[in-house]
Design a protein around this motif. Structure first.
Motif, short mmCIF file in Angstrom:
data_model
loop_
_atom_site.label_atom_id
_atom_site.label_comp_id
_atom_site.label_asym_id
_atom_site.label_seq_id
_atom_site.Cartn_x
_atom_site.Cartn_y
_atom_site.Cartn_z
N VAL A 31 1.05 -1.42 -0.52
CA VAL A 31 -0.31 -0.16 0.29
C VAL A 31 0.69 0.65 0.08
N LEU B 223 0.58 5.76 2.49
CA LEU B 223 -0.55 6.54 3.37
C LEU B 223 -0.04 5.75 4.65
N PRO C 125 -12.62 7.22 -4.54
CA PRO C 125 -12.89 6.20 -4.82
C PRO C 125 -11.56 5.79 -5.59
N CYS D 181 -8.16 5.25 -4.35
CA CYS D 181 -7.15 5.27 -3.52
C CYS D 181 -6.87 4.10 -2.64
N LEU E 263 -7.69 -1.76 -0.57
CA LEU E 263 -6.86 -2.25 -0.95
C LEU E 263 -6.27 -2.56 1.06
N ASP F 102 -18.15 -2.67 1.16
CA ASP F 102 -18.27 -1.50 0.93
C ASP F 102 -19.68 -1.20 0.39
N ASN G 145 -17.78 6.89 -0.66
CA ASN G 145 -16.97 7.87 -1.15
C ASN G 145 -18.04 8.80 -0.13
P1 ATP Z 1 -13.57 2.45 -4.01
O1 ATP Z 1 -14.20 3.93 -3.67
O2 ATP Z 1 -13.91 2.94 -5.68
O3 ATP Z 1 -14.04 0.87 -3.71
P2 ATP Z 1 -10.84 2.43 -3.44
O4 ATP Z 1 -10.58 3.06 -2.71
O5 ATP Z 1 -11.80 0.96 -2.39
O6 ATP Z 1 -12.43 2.87 -4.41
P3 ATP Z 1 -8.93 0.24 -4.17
O7 ATP Z 1 -10.22 -0.64 -4.66
O8 ATP Z 1 -7.99 -0.03 -3.07
O9 ATP Z 1 -9.68 1.20 -3.62
O10 ATP Z 1 -8.04 0.60 -5.09
C1 ATP Z 1 -8.19 0.01 -6.59
C2 ATP Z 1 -6.35 -0.78 -7.19
O11 ATP Z 1 -5.69 0.50 -7.37
C3 ATP Z 1 -5.78 -1.54 -5.74
O12 ATP Z 1 -6.52 -2.73 -6.10
C4 ATP Z 1 -4.33 -0.67 -6.10
O13 ATP Z 1 -4.00 -1.83 -7.25
C5 ATP Z 1 -4.75 0.20 -6.71
N1 ATP Z 1 -3.77 0.73 -5.54
C6 ATP Z 1 -5.06 2.46 -4.53
N2 ATP Z 1 -4.94 2.32 -3.83
C7 ATP Z 1 -3.30 2.32 -4.00
C8 ATP Z 1 -2.16 2.67 -2.85
N3 ATP Z 1 -1.76 3.84 -1.81
N4 ATP Z 1 -1.25 1.62 -3.06
C9 ATP Z 1 -0.81 0.88 -4.11
N5 ATP Z 1 -2.45 0.44 -4.73
C10 ATP Z 1 -3.46 1.11 -4.90
#
Ligand code: ATP
Length: 302
Positions: A23, A26, A65, A67, A71, A131, A178
């Motif tokens: 990750v 962060l 979304p 970010c 993950l 989610d 979100n």
């Molecule tokens: P949503 O609100 O749409 O569910 P989210 O914030 O849960 O979005 P993720 O599903 O965690 O976003 O991110 C999508 C993909 O983007 C992850 O599986 C990863 O491959 C990549 N990604 C996003 N943020 C990071 C991060 N901080 N470090 C590494 N990879 C990231």
């Protein structure tokens, strides 16, 4: 701890290191989440009682979304020796049948309840990830429509599981949204989803970290130009989310592969000793193609 006679329940992987989570950008948020929602679980119940507190049972991750909310939730749940986390899309709980949505919520917690009854303090942790939490936990009483009433019942049912008379101790519910402002405040109060952590757009260092994560395999295997200027890519990708950067790397790779001479000659197998390197030029083309989800003027910009 053994020496003072408490039974220790090891629920953190002994080899755990934040850096291995994959990750990027962060660090502060991860440390914050860990301290608030996970660290107390290193303490056996009998030791925790000495402080007179209970484990956190609800954590809300919010922000734009792509970010890293999902993950983080999945990776952290994986670190704990927990039962495989259940990931539920909020709207999938809803149902047009009376009482079915509440039943769906109860069913989600059924395994945790069974473990708590059978194993008590030795029960493994059950992580439930919601989610689109805002879809099921909208502010209550805001409308007189039937869907609003169903929403109220779902919120009540969820609160019962987390904080009611029959609430469970072996659960951690991670909600993601979100749109935090749409969530019923009752859900966000202490003892429920008491910790709220914002997972926002990555800054320059964050984007560099994320870019390194998503190109690490290429660097390891020598399939990327070792002199590539990652800092320059970072400068050209302001407002990109982690998901945008992941996409950027994929598109850059597609440009690199696209340069192979024999790509369209299907009679020739790909020679693993003669693979193209991903170059700065490929990234420049990809930057023209992959545009950030959020424009400079929008709500979530850094
Ligand atoms: P949503 O609100 O749409 O569910 P989210 O914030 O849960 O979005 P993720 O599903 O965690 O976003 O991110 C999508 C993909 O983007 C992850 O599986 C990863 O491959 C990549 N990604 C996003 N943020 C990071 C991060 N901080 N470090 C590494 N990879 C990231």
């Amino acid at each position: 701890l053994k020496s003072v006679g408490f039974k220790t329940v090891s629920i953190i992987d002994p080899k755990f290191k934040f850096e291995d989570l994959g990750v990027g950008g962060l660090d502060q948020e991860l440390a914050d989440i860990f301290r608030k929602a996970f660290a107390s679980r290193r303490f056996p119940p009998a030791v925790l009682q000495k402080y007179g507190i209970k484990h956190a049972k609800g954590l809300l991750l919010y922000g734009p979304p792509g970010c890293g909310k999902t993950l983080i939730a999945k990776k952290l749940a994986g670190v704990l020796n927990s039962v495989k986390p259940k990931i539920v899309n909020g709207p999938s709980i809803l149902s047009e049948f009376i009482g079915k949505a509440e039943e769906n919520i109860r069913n989600l917690f059924a395994d945790a309840r069974k473990d708590e009854i059978e194993k008590g303090d030795s029960s493994p942790l059950h992580v439930i990830i919601f989610d689109e939490m805002d879809a099921i936990c909208r502010k209550r009483g805001s409308s007189s429509s039937t869907s609003a009433e169903v929403g109220d019942k779902i919120v009540n049912q969820l609160l019962t599981m987390i904080d009611g008379p029959e609430s469970l101790n072996n659960i951690l519910v991670i909600g993601m949204t979100n749109m935090k402002e749409l969530i019923d405040p009752a859900i966000l109060r202490a003892g429920r989803f008491e910790y709220h952590v914002e997972i926002g757009l990555p800054d320059d260092k964050g984007r560099l970290d994320i870019l390194k994560i998503h190109t690490a395999t290429m660097f390891k295997n020598g399939t990327i130009d070792p002199n590539i200027n990652l800092e320059e890519i970072v400068r050209d990708t302001k407002n990109y989310t982690g998901a945008d950067i992941e996409q950027l790397v994929k598109v850059a790779l597609s440009y690199s592969i696209g340069k192979m001479q024999d790509l369209m000659d299907f009679s020739k197998p790909i020679d693993p000793k003669n693979l193209p390197l991903v170059t700065m030029e490929d990234f420049k083309k990809a930057i023209q193609e992959v545009k950030p989800l959020f424009g400079v003027d929008e709500q979530f910009q850094v």
